[in-house]
Enzyme design. Structure first.
Site, mmCIF file in Angstrom:
data_model
loop_
_atom_site.group_PDB
_atom_site.id
_atom_site.type_symbol
_atom_site.label_atom_id
_atom_site.label_comp_id
_atom_site.label_asym_id
_atom_site.label_seq_id
_atom_site.Cartn_x
_atom_site.Cartn_y
_atom_site.Cartn_z
ATOM 1 N N ASP A 194 0.916 -1.224 -0.046
ATOM 2 C CA ASP A 194 -0.037 0.068 -0.046
ATOM 3 C C ASP A 194 0.998 1.270 0.034
ATOM 4 O O ASP A 194 1.873 1.223 0.483
ATOM 5 C CB ASP A 194 -1.115 -0.003 1.298
ATOM 6 N N MET A 236 -10.383 6.163 8.325
ATOM 7 C CA MET A 236 -10.611 6.772 7.228
ATOM 8 C C MET A 236 -11.672 7.598 7.166
ATOM 9 O O MET A 236 -12.782 7.613 6.626
ATOM 10 C CB MET A 236 -10.594 5.726 5.997
ATOM 11 N N LYS A 289 -3.096 3.823 -3.102
ATOM 12 C CA LYS A 289 -3.723 5.041 -3.665
ATOM 13 C C LYS A 289 -2.971 6.083 -3.420
ATOM 14 O O LYS A 289 -2.392 6.187 -2.209
ATOM 15 C CB LYS A 289 -5.136 5.012 -3.288
#
Length: 259
Positions: free
Chosen positions: A39, A175, A61
């Protein structure tokens, strides 16, 4: 001693970012795997433990935009394992908490590829350690509720919380997004007490960690730090928000020294 086996995919938790918080098994796999797919939020200090002969690729991402689809990651895991490589899929925190481990495990099972999951220290535990504040306490808080502000594309997002948060509960939001004003407004509109303590921990356990705090009614004044951010809500944080427990931002040099 654990070593990465050919043709096996390992879903490994990288923890909150401090390499010293990795499990021994995770380190041994990074030292022996043929391929590591990681990640974006896995920091360089952890990636530095990967042995020099391994292929390394980021599949995460940046700013919420994927450089590769989840379906492509699933296909890559299957393809590389079928080539006879040992593959580590390195995930922030713990692989089984608000990640995409279920989709990857489904793909591996369907393809008949053996998979092993290696737990990691989740952000909520690193945040509690940073604050030196238990999120459960037999004298006051008996429930820890994990939630996420991020949902699969196209899925209707449910309310983060509805009604009053029980005094004995701590809500940990992974998140949470960067619009704390909107989050606070939503919680108030859904019935949460405006005086409920709120603490946001950015990059918990890392040298550059930061902490901001307030109450649900003043969330519009809080600025989230750099990702990853964990939002903690509940009466268990009262001593932190009221200043009875001092959160020493000066811990950063100590954390840097320890890392």
């Amino acid at each position: 001693m654990t070593t990465a086996r050919k043709g096996v995919v390992y879903l490994v938790g990288a923890g909150p970012g401090d390499p010293e918080l990795l499990t021994v098994r995770a380190v041994r796999l990074l030292e022996t795997a043929d391929l590591v797919l990681h990640d974006d939020l896995v920091p360089g200090a952890v990636l530095a433990l990967i042995h020099s002969g391994a292929a390394v690729e980021s599949v995460g991402k940046r700013c919420g935009r994927a450089r590769i689809t989840q379906q492509a990651i699933n296909a890559m895991l299957v393809e590389e394992a079928r080539k006879g490589l040992s593959v580590v899929r390195l995930k922030s925190g713990d692989p089984m908490v608000f990640g995409r481990a279920a989709e990857e495990l489904d793909a591996l099972r369907e393809a008949g590829i053996p998979a092993v999951v290696v737990p990691g220290v989740s952000a909520v535990f690193a945040a509690a350690a940073t604050l030196q504040t238990p999120l459960t306490d037999r004298r006051s808080a008996s429930r820890l509720i994990l939630a996420t502000g991020s949902h699969a594309e196209g899925k209707q997002a449910p309310p983060l919380w509805q009604g009053m948060l029980p005094d004995e509960a701590t809500l940990a939001v992974y998140m949470p997004g960067r619009d704390f004003a909107a989050t606070g407004a939503e919680l108030l509109a859904n019935g949460m007490d405006a005086t409920t303590p709120v603490v946001a921990v950015s990059r918990a356990g890392q040298p550059e960690q930061s902490v901001v705090m307030g109450r649900v009614g003043t969330m519009h004044t809080l600025e989230p730090g750099h990702a990853p951010v964990l939002l903690l809500i509940g009466r268990a944080l009262e001593d932190v928000v009221s200043g009875k427990i001092a959160v020493d931002q000066g811990l950063r040099p100590l954390l840097a020294e320890l890392s």
